[in-house]
Design an enzyme around this catalytic site. Structure first.
Site, PDB file in Angstrom:
ATOM      1  N   GLU A  73      58.306  24.820  52.848  1.00  0.00           N
ATOM      2  CA  GLU A  73      58.103  23.625  53.656  1.00  0.00           C
ATOM      3  C   GLU A  73      59.449  23.066  54.143  1.00  0.00           C
ATOM      4  OE1 GLU A  73      53.875  21.835  52.589  1.00  0.00           O
ATOM      5  OE2 GLU A  73      55.392  21.163  51.191  1.00  0.00           O
TER       6      GLU A  73
ATOM      7  N   CYS B 130      64.951  18.047  56.260  1.00  0.00           N
ATOM      8  CA  CYS B 130      64.967  18.318  54.818  1.00  0.00           C
ATOM      9  C   CYS B 130      64.544  19.777  54.646  1.00  0.00           C
ATOM     10  CB  CYS B 130      64.008  17.364  54.091  1.00  0.00           C
ATOM     11  SG  CYS B 130      63.951  17.692  52.316  1.00  0.00           S
TER      12      CYS B 130
ATOM     13  N   CYS C  18      60.498  26.608  42.559  1.00  0.00           N
ATOM     14  CA  CYS C  18      61.718  26.192  41.881  1.00  0.00           C
ATOM     15  C   CYS C  18      61.575  26.455  40.383  1.00  0.00           C
ATOM     16  CB  CYS C  18      61.985  24.702  42.110  1.00  0.00           C
ATOM     17  SG  CYS C  18      63.535  24.147  41.372  1.00  0.00           S
TER      18      CYS C  18
ATOM     19  N   CYS D 264      61.242  20.072  36.937  1.00  0.00           N
ATOM     20  CA  CYS D 264      61.241  18.604  36.801  1.00  0.00           C
ATOM     21  C   CYS D 264      59.779  18.134  36.786  1.00  0.00           C
ATOM     22  CB  CYS D 264      61.995  17.957  37.964  1.00  0.00           C
ATOM     23  SG  CYS D 264      63.671  18.594  38.115  1.00  0.00           S
TER      24      CYS D 264
ATOM     25  N   CYS E  71      57.777  16.675  39.897  1.00  0.00           N
ATOM     26  CA  CYS E  71      58.000  17.329  41.192  1.00  0.00           C
ATOM     27  C   CYS E  71      56.973  18.427  41.431  1.00  0.00           C
ATOM     28  CB  CYS E  71      59.416  17.897  41.228  1.00  0.00           C
ATOM     29  SG  CYS E  71      59.711  18.947  42.661  1.00  0.00           S
TER      30      CYS E  71
ATOM     31  N   CYS F 250      60.037  12.972  48.787  1.00  0.00           N
ATOM     32  CA  CYS F 250      60.820  13.627  47.740  1.00  0.00           C
ATOM     33  C   CYS F 250      59.919  14.061  46.596  1.00  0.00           C
ATOM     34  CB  CYS F 250      61.832  12.623  47.166  1.00  0.00           C
ATOM     35  SG  CYS F 250      63.390  12.738  47.950  1.00  0.00           S
TER      36      CYS F 250
HETATM   37  S1  SF4 Z   1      63.161  18.066  41.821  1.00  0.00           S
HETATM   38 FE1  SF4 Z   1      61.737  19.775  42.157  1.00  0.00          FE
HETATM   39  S2  SF4 Z   1      62.752  21.102  43.644  1.00  0.00           S
HETATM   40 FE2  SF4 Z   1      64.331  19.709  42.816  1.00  0.00          FE
HETATM   41  S3  SF4 Z   1      65.215  20.824  41.074  1.00  0.00           S
HETATM   42 FE3  SF4 Z   1      63.552  19.587  40.215  1.00  0.00          FE
HETATM   43  S4  SF4 Z   1      61.769  20.963  40.226  1.00  0.00           S
HETATM   44 FE4  SF4 Z   1      63.302  21.852  41.606  1.00  0.00          FE
END
Ligand code: SF4
Length: 363
Positions: free
Chosen positions: A95, A108, A115, A119, A122, A356
């Site tokens: 994206e 962005c 990933c 986190c 996220c 975000c």
């Molecule tokens: S916020 Fe999301 S995209 Fe960014 S490092 Fe953490 S898991 Fe990965």
């Protein structure tokens, strides 16, 4: 078997010049080709009329322009944000988001499909790691947004907060944040090659200071960035001001503890003489109290730093709630008492999951 064509967008200008010499041509032709593509925006070989026919045929037989087709595009109800689901050659998806603010447009951009950092709040982290993007796949996202701005293709109706006429046809992309899907410092080499391509003064000539790279705290990458000469802005996602609180939200903190992260950040500031932007996702009842703010203040006091507060954006895999406006304002006040400037991030594109931490795709 036909040989695979190389993606033009993977190449820096010096790669292209070296390639031309290897093919037995003058680097002057390669420089002309470069300027047709950046910033000219040409990808049609037959329109590159100033290239000698033999060179053009050779280049056409060796290179292709790896644009990323749009699988879907969505526009936020306020019209300020566009989110594009782009297809990669292996059918993976990523994206890219185009955001309009007063007087500027920011793209962005993703650095990975998925990933590995996990986190908890996220959506990209919740989907796991799929693969690194190539430099060309990163550059192609910027080209995609730049093309939309130049041609108004699909963005004619995009709202403008103020200012320029909707008929102004000369807008170009000037600001990039590497805050899309992925951890840029986990894909360091590809990201930096892409940055070099985007900043090339004989090409798109984006200023390094207009590119912000956001890391969750990959310490070796921060140290390497400090030791290299690029001028990109660095944003570090903090979210917790003690090792324990941070590790609960950002699992990678177990690998690179807070003390090591702070050492790397201080080293970066000293070495590059640049400010660090610390990102703090404000989650009600978790990290939004005045005591939390004081802990941030103590941790960062004396650093050349700015804190960007981001009220949590909702994702399916995390039950947290965003802190309110008044809480954010109090948090800012406490930071100011510690001499730390801060901003509260404008929320954009939440209704299309373009904010975000909201970017995700089916693998
Ligand atoms: S916020 Fe999301 S995209 Fe960014 S490092 Fe953490 S898991 Fe990965």
């Amino acid at each position: 078997m036909a040989h695979a064509l190389r993606n033009f967008y993977d190449l820096t200008r010096s790669d292209l010049l070296a390639l031309a010499v290897r093919w037995g041509f003058s680097p002057v032709h390669a420089a002309r080709l470069w300027s047709y593509v950046y910033p000219g925006g040409l990808e049609n070989w037959s329109e590159m009329t100033e290239l000698p026919a033999r060179f053009r045929m050779k280049a056409e037989g060796e290179l292709h322009f790896g644009r990323l087709p749009v699988a879907t595009g969505r526009q936020s109800t306020d019209g300020f944000t566009h989110k594009y689901l782009l297809s990669l050659a292996d059918d993976r998806r990523i994206e890219t988001v185009l955001m309009r603010y007063t007087g500027r447009v920011t793209a962005c951009i993703s650095s990975q499909a998925g990933c590995a950092m996990g986190c908890v709040f996220c959506a990209t982290g919740q989907m796991g790691f799929v693969r690194h993007l190539t430099p060309g796949e990163i550059v192609a996202q910027a080209i995609h947004v730049d093309t939309i701005l130049r041609t108004r293709d699909g963005a004619g109706a995009l709202a403008r907060p103020t200012g320029r006429s909707p008929h102004d046809r000369h807008e170009r992309l000037r600001n990039i944040v590497l805050m899309g899907m992925g951890e840029p410092l986990h894909n360091y080499d590809s990201v930096m090659t892409a940055v070099d391509i985007l900043c090339d003064p004989a090409g798109l000539a984006l200023g390094g200071r207009k590119i912000t790279l956001s890391t969750v705290g990959v310490v070796p990458g921060i140290v390497r960035l400090a030791d290299e000469a690029r001028t990109v802005n660095l944003a570090v996602s903090l979210h917790g001001a003690t090792q324990e609180e941070r590790a609960a939200l950002v699992p990678v903190a177990k690998k690179w503890p807070l003390d090591d992260l702070m050492d790397a950040c201080r080293y970066y500031i000293r070495k590059r003489e640049r400010r660090i932007f610390y990102e703090w996702t404000l989650i009600e009842g978790k990290n939004d109290s005045e005591e939390n703010a004081r802990a941030v203040g103590r941790l960062l006091q004396g650093q050349f730093a700015q804190v960007n507060l981001i009220p949590l954006n909702p994702t399916a895999g995390f039950s947290g709630v965003p802190a309110g406006r008044e809480t954010a304002r109090r948090f800012q006040q406490v930071l100011a008492e510690h001499g730390l400037p801060s901003t509260v991030r404008q929320r954009r594109g939440i209704d299309i999951a373009a904010g975000c931490g909201q970017l995700a795709t089916a693998r």
